[in-house]
Design an enzyme around this catalytic site. Structure first.
Site, PDB file in Angstrom:
ATOM      1  N   HIS A 178      31.480  44.006  36.625  1.00 17.53           N
ATOM      2  CA  HIS A 178      30.715  44.739  35.575  1.00 17.53           C
ATOM      3  C   HIS A 178      31.572  45.175  34.533  1.00 17.53           C
ATOM      4  O   HIS A 178      32.880  45.262  34.496  1.00 17.53           O
ATOM      5  CB  HIS A 178      30.201  45.874  36.467  1.00 17.53           C
ATOM      6  CG  HIS A 178      31.267  46.977  36.997  1.00 17.53           C
ATOM      7  ND1 HIS A 178      32.180  47.761  36.068  1.00 17.53           N
ATOM      8  CD2 HIS A 178      31.951  47.164  38.135  1.00 17.53           C
ATOM      9  CE1 HIS A 178      32.901  48.160  36.771  1.00 17.53           C
ATOM     10  NE2 HIS A 178      32.771  47.842  37.898  1.00 17.53           N
ATOM     11  N   ASP A 211      35.697  44.500  40.863  1.00 18.53           N
ATOM     12  CA  ASP A 211      37.131  44.075  40.947  1.00 18.53           C
ATOM     13  C   ASP A 211      37.552  43.645  42.248  1.00 18.53           C
ATOM     14  O   ASP A 211      38.111  42.647  42.370  1.00 18.53           O
ATOM     15  CB  ASP A 211      38.089  45.093  40.023  1.00 18.53           C
ATOM     16  CG  ASP A 211      37.972  46.584  40.902  1.00 18.53           C
ATOM     17  OD1 ASP A 211      37.248  46.679  41.869  1.00 18.53           O
ATOM     18  OD2 ASP A 211      38.582  47.461  40.563  1.00 18.53           O
TER      19      ASP A 211
END
EC number: 3.1.3.-
Length: 464
Positions: free
Chosen positions: A81, A363
């Site tokens: 994102h 991540d």
């Protein structure tokens, strides 16, 4: 800063660019370390700038580069994102005042920003898999909510989408003009920031798309492991990896002293400050050029930030030197890599569905995939990071299919463990699809312990 106290003069944390078009004189887009252009020692401020990934002039990217006799067959995109508001607040400090509405007059800007907002406002009837249908389609709070995507995050992915559109649609005609919903596969976790990032990229890629053709599937796990999430050995590796992180932190006296100083400034116990993960909030201040928070006792400062960021970099380096995270990554990344390989094999056989796949993730999704692929020098996934798998067909030998792997626009195909040696033996500019298939279906388990031949056995093997 507490209400009623005088705020110190704002410190500009990000150096002002002096180059043409507002671009930085130092590339912020590096993926693999470059000994010629990068600081000779670890520079936490330089690394933090790379992590922020502030939108600037169009970046140079290697997606879609192939000899003319190769035909692009399918593309599989994994994204983190975009820029977000912190997930954690530093106790007894004022939250950073960042506006999460999308405004054309605010930087960073993208030419498609207003059109994106307009198009998202028409998508309230979009049919996404539950619970995605209850999430807002774009950020819209005057003061960002915790974890909310910012305007920077939207612009990062509009830029990603437009870049991929120019290469894959305009140049390589991956999808026909009258593309159908079956030719896309879209999946996201249940966070508004991942759904909105996916939509921003998609809008850059397919502007003014037909809402009836768009269907996002919900993925409950950040590992995108679908029905293969139960894996005791993976959890075992993760626990040991967390223990390694803890021991490294204990050894770092500079870090403990810094946490103690910061705790004193905000008047809370050191343990409470550490639990609030202050680097998350401080990175938001840094990326948005907002002064670090203050209290009546003083201000958190750049020196505190540098110490914590340096420790993060050191932790990342040690993580790659020890086998624990690699073991976790092989098992954590296998389900999503297996799905990707299966799609590639179907496309190679002539299937025309799911030619463009998008996983909008975190991540903690991308990092294990990078590690499992053997990309140990790749930087930790920045905001709006993208990892792309391309499948190509050799028109001169139609039965031969090859793959390219790109990370933030850099071709890392021959840095992977399964194609490193092939590059030395062959002049071909790509890696045979069979190499990736063999790696995912067999060699990942060989790298793990050598005795397992499938995911289930590996997950329930020795040590689980």
């Amino acid at each position: 800063m507490q209400d009623g106290t005088k705020m110190e003069t704002p410190v500009h944390l990000i150096p002002v660019s002096t180059t043409k078009n507002g671009g930085s004189s130092k590339s912020r887009k590096r993926v693999m370390p470059d000994p010629v252009t990068e600081p000779p020692t670890v520079d936490p401020v330089y690394e933090a700038l790379l992590y922020c990934n502030i939108p600037s002039v169009a970046e140079h990217s290697m997606e879609g580069h192939a000899p003319h006799h190769y035909k692009l067959v399918s593309v599989h995109v994994f994204i983190r994102h975009g820029d977000r508001y912190p997930l954690y607040a530093i106790p007894k400090t004022k939250r950073p005042e960042i506006d999460c509405t999308l405004v054309a007059s605010r930087k960073p800007y993208h030419p498609k920003l207003e059109a994106f907002v307009s198009h998202m406002s028409k998508g309230s009837g979009a049919s996404f898999e539950s619970p995605l249908n209850s999430l807002p389609l774009y950020p819209n709070h005057l003061l960002c909510e915790m974890g909310e995507l910012t305007q920077t995050g939207v612009v990062q992915h509009l830029q990603n989408g437009q870049l991929l559109r120019d290469i894959y649609l305009r140049k390589h005609k991956l999808l026909p003009n009258n593309w159908s919903s079956e030719q896309l596969y879209l999946e996201t976790t249940g966070k508004s920031r991942t759904l909105q990032s996916g939509l921003a990229l998609l809008y850059g890629f397919l502007p003014d798309f037909d809402w009836k053709k768009i269907y996002f599937k919900h993925q409950p796990s950040a590992l995108f492991c679908s029905g293969s999430c139960y894996c005791p050995l993976r959890n075992h590796y993760l626990e040991k990896e967390q223990r390694r992180q803890y021991l490294l932190r204990l050894k770092n006296r500079d870090l403990e002293r810094t946490y103690g100083e910061m705790a004193k400034i905000v008047d809370i116990p050191t343990k409470q400050l550490r639990a609030a993960n202050p680097i998350d909030s401080m990175l938001c201040h840094f990326c948005h050029n907002v002064s670090f928070p203050c209290s009546r006792s003083g201000c958190l400062g750049m020196e505190h930030f540098k110490v914590i960021k340096t420790h993060q970099i050191e932790d990342e380096r040690e993580r790659h030197e020890k086998p624990l995270y690699f073991g976790y990554s092989l098992l954590g990344a296998h389900p999503i890599l297996n799905q990707t390989v299966n799609r590639m094999q179907r496309a190679a056989e002539g299937w025309t569905d799911e030619l463009f796949t998008l996983y909008s993730a975190h991540d903690v999704t991308l990092s294990p995939v990078l590690s499992a692929l053997g990309l140990l020098e790749a930087r930790f996934p920045r905001f709006a990071a993208r990892l792309v798998f391309e499948l190509w067909q050799d028109r001169q030998k139609p039965s031969e299919h090859s793959v390219r792997i790109l990370y933030n626009g850099a071709d890392v195909t021959f840095h992977t463990s399964f194609c490193h040696d092939f590059h030395k033996r062959s002049p071909k500019p790509m890696c045979p699809l069979e190499n990736l298939v063999r790696f995912v279906k067999r060699d990942m388990f060989v790298a793990l312990d050598g005795s397992s031949t499938n995911y289930y056995d590996a997950c329930h093997g020795e040590g689980a």
